[in-house]
Design a protein around this motif. Sequence first.
Motif, PDB file in Angstrom:
ATOM      1  N   GLY A   1     -11.780  -5.451   0.902  1.00  0.00           N
ATOM      2  CA  GLY A   1     -11.046  -6.502   0.198  1.00  0.00           C
ATOM      3  C   GLY A   1      -9.555  -6.258   0.247  1.00  0.00           C
ATOM      4  N   GLU A   2      -8.877  -6.520  -0.864  1.00  0.00           N
ATOM      5  CA  GLU A   2      -7.417  -6.428  -0.901  1.00  0.00           C
ATOM      6  C   GLU A   2      -6.971  -4.981  -1.118  1.00  0.00           C
ATOM      7  OE1 GLU A   2      -6.483 -10.752  -2.933  1.00  0.00           O
ATOM      8  OE2 GLU A   2      -7.186  -9.108  -4.205  1.00  0.00           O
ATOM      9  N   PRO A   3      -6.129  -4.445  -0.226  1.00  0.00           N
ATOM     10  CA  PRO A   3      -5.726  -3.034  -0.349  1.00  0.00           C
ATOM     11  C   PRO A   3      -4.918  -2.741  -1.605  1.00  0.00           C
ATOM     12  CG  PRO A   3      -4.469  -4.147   1.385  1.00  0.00           C
ATOM     13  CD  PRO A   3      -5.560  -5.083   0.975  1.00  0.00           C
ATOM     14  N   GLU A   4      -4.226  -3.768  -2.160  1.00  0.00           N
ATOM     15  CA  GLU A   4      -3.416  -3.538  -3.360  1.00  0.00           C
ATOM     16  C   GLU A   4      -4.222  -3.698  -4.648  1.00  0.00           C
ATOM     17  OE1 GLU A   4      -3.117  -7.919  -2.370  1.00  0.00           O
ATOM     18  OE2 GLU A   4      -3.092  -6.009  -1.289  1.00  0.00           O
ATOM     19  N   ASN A   5      -5.487  -4.101  -4.525  1.00  0.00           N
ATOM     20  CA  ASN A   5      -6.327  -4.297  -5.701  1.00  0.00           C
ATOM     21  C   ASN A   5      -6.900  -2.951  -6.150  1.00  0.00           C
ATOM     22  OD1 ASN A   5      -8.897  -4.836  -7.226  1.00  0.00           O
ATOM     23  ND2 ASN A   5      -8.219  -6.948  -6.945  1.00  0.00           N
ATOM     24  N   VAL A   6      -6.511  -2.516  -7.351  1.00  0.00           N
ATOM     25  CA  VAL A   6      -6.901  -1.194  -7.847  1.00  0.00           C
ATOM     26  C   VAL A   6      -8.416  -1.076  -7.981  1.00  0.00           C
ATOM     27  CG1 VAL A   6      -6.725   0.405  -9.797  1.00  0.00           C
ATOM     28  CG2 VAL A   6      -4.705  -0.862  -9.028  1.00  0.00           C
TER      29      VAL A   6
ATOM     30  N   LEU B   1     -14.120   1.735  -3.390  1.00  0.00           N
ATOM     31  CA  LEU B   1     -14.176   2.411  -2.092  1.00  0.00           C
ATOM     32  C   LEU B   1     -14.208   3.928  -2.274  1.00  0.00           C
ATOM     33  CD1 LEU B   1     -14.031   2.588   0.977  1.00  0.00           C
ATOM     34  CD2 LEU B   1     -11.555   2.220   0.819  1.00  0.00           C
ATOM     35  N   ARG B   2     -13.401   4.444  -3.191  1.00  0.00           N
ATOM     36  CA  ARG B   2     -13.399   5.898  -3.437  1.00  0.00           C
ATOM     37  C   ARG B   2     -14.771   6.370  -3.906  1.00  0.00           C
ATOM     38  NH1 ARG B   2      -8.456   4.396  -5.991  1.00  0.00           N
ATOM     39  NH2 ARG B   2      -6.646   4.981  -4.737  1.00  0.00           N
TER      40      ARG B   2
ATOM     41  N   ILE C   1     -12.389  -1.641   6.704  1.00  0.00           N
ATOM     42  CA  ILE C   1     -11.503  -2.738   7.094  1.00  0.00           C
ATOM     43  C   ILE C   1     -11.039  -3.434   5.820  1.00  0.00           C
ATOM     44  CG2 ILE C   1     -11.292  -4.935   8.312  1.00  0.00           C
ATOM     45  CD1 ILE C   1     -13.313  -4.002  10.302  1.00  0.00           C
ATOM     46  N   ASP C   2      -9.729  -3.631   5.692  1.00  0.00           N
ATOM     47  CA  ASP C   2      -9.159  -4.344   4.545  1.00  0.00           C
ATOM     48  C   ASP C   2      -8.998  -5.817   4.879  1.00  0.00           C
ATOM     49  OD1 ASP C   2      -8.880  -2.068   2.950  1.00  0.00           O
ATOM     50  OD2 ASP C   2      -6.986  -1.541   3.928  1.00  0.00           O
ATOM     51  N   GLY C   3      -9.074  -6.653   3.863  1.00  0.00           N
ATOM     52  CA  GLY C   3      -8.884  -8.092   4.060  1.00  0.00           C
ATOM     53  C   GLY C   3      -8.764  -8.786   2.725  1.00  0.00           C
ATOM     54  N   GLY C   4      -9.136 -10.063   2.651  1.00  0.00           N
ATOM     55  CA  GLY C   4      -9.101 -10.811   1.394  1.00  0.00           C
ATOM     56  C   GLY C   4     -10.339 -10.540   0.567  1.00  0.00           C
ATOM     57  N   LYS C   5     -10.611 -11.438  -0.390  1.00  0.00           N
ATOM     58  CA  LYS C   5     -11.753 -11.213  -1.276  1.00  0.00           C
ATOM     59  C   LYS C   5     -12.697 -12.408  -1.341  1.00  0.00           C
ATOM     60  CE  LYS C   5     -11.070 -11.222  -5.663  1.00  0.00           C
ATOM     61  NZ  LYS C   5     -10.657 -10.791  -7.008  1.00  0.00           N
TER      62      LYS C   5
END
Length: 443
Positions: A277-282, A288-289, A306-310
């Motif tokens: 999803g969004e890389p800036e979304n905490v 992911l962690r 792979i990062d992208g939208g949501k």
Amino acid sequence: MYFGNVIKKNFPAPTNKSALLLYGLNMSMVLSEDVQIHFELIVLLLFHFSEKGKTEILKNSINFKIEINRDSTVPAYHQLTNQMIAFIQREEIHIGEPLPPENAICELSGLSRMTVRRAMEQLNQQGLVVAERGRGTFVVSKMPRAENRTSIGFALRPDRYLEEDPFYSQVFWGVTHEAQQRRLHLSFLKGETLVSDHGLSETLEILNHLHGLIIAGQMPESFLEYLRKIRIPCVFLNYHSPKYAFDAVTSDQREIGRLVGRHLAILGHRSVLYLSGEPENVAHQDRLRGFREMFVEPGKRDCHVIDGGKHTQSGRKMIAEALERKLPFSAVAAGNDMIAIGAMNELQDRGFQVPTDVSVCGIDNVTPAESCRPALTTVHIEKQEMGARAIQLLLKRLEIPKAVCETVFLRVKLMERRSTGPVSEDGKRGEIALDEVAAKRIR
């Protein structure tokens, strides 16, 4: 000339008998240095009890700041009224304490006495203050009389998520249902409007009509700092930052990721494509962690990220990118259900079978997750309960303003459905790209 300078510094013109007398003394007497010191004290005492002196002392004793935006379409008296209400509700002026005199407020705000008086009349009409002749204006209530119900704001950023994201629409349903049960007044606020670069008075105009605020989604650091500064009661949904002392209702995002990782590991998958999803979304990054903590094992299991939208279209694009890069994977884990559904649709459109060729797992358990084909394996989050608990936590904060901040973690559980299954013979090796699997199936 010494006395003349002292007098002129504090009294521009001799407008009363005391000043005239001092001017006369200055003209007719030659005094010693000790007398000069005593004389200066007399002048300063007279200044202390003069109107100018009182105003200056009051200005220096007031610990809040009044800011009036002259370019705003909001009338100046209304801006002042809203800011005074905010000071009262944040207990910068307590019940039973007097408001600063009109002349001090004029000095602080730069407004005319008539404008300040109009604002004071509004405070009086709303039942917040009472004027007592000869004593001043005193605070008698924190809640305007016109507000029969507690007023709560619900802010979501980005605004479009309420329509596009089933997760937040279900959370909002929980908020509205609980608000109706408790007879609260609920207002929907545009998150982008709250964090936009406009004047302080416009933001106060929005927030000062509220007793508290529920915020869904991630806000910028600058806005969090602003909320902390104005001290409006807030509850955050699906987001928690130890840096800021706000109440929150959320889920353990890492535990969610661990549930997905454990499930796919048990099914025998060795290589997983994770669509974060969004890389800036905490929240997405914490998921992911957690997934990596549980699934990745050097030499045995690995994942490609792979990062992208949501949203669903984001899931389609990320699958297309993975196939173009010929990444090997036997399962897809997605940061939320909508990404997973989009990924599953793209795989099926390209000739792959779910879960025979590829297993797909999502997170959130939104309504479409159960109705898609095959039904999506996902992690269930109590979305409506999240909204209801936010209302309850905010009301508790309003009742006990100085209580220790609380973070409520809601339970989560894996919902195993038909989109995941044991790894296929081709997928066990974890080395065959999906285009080879598809080609083999076509033959």
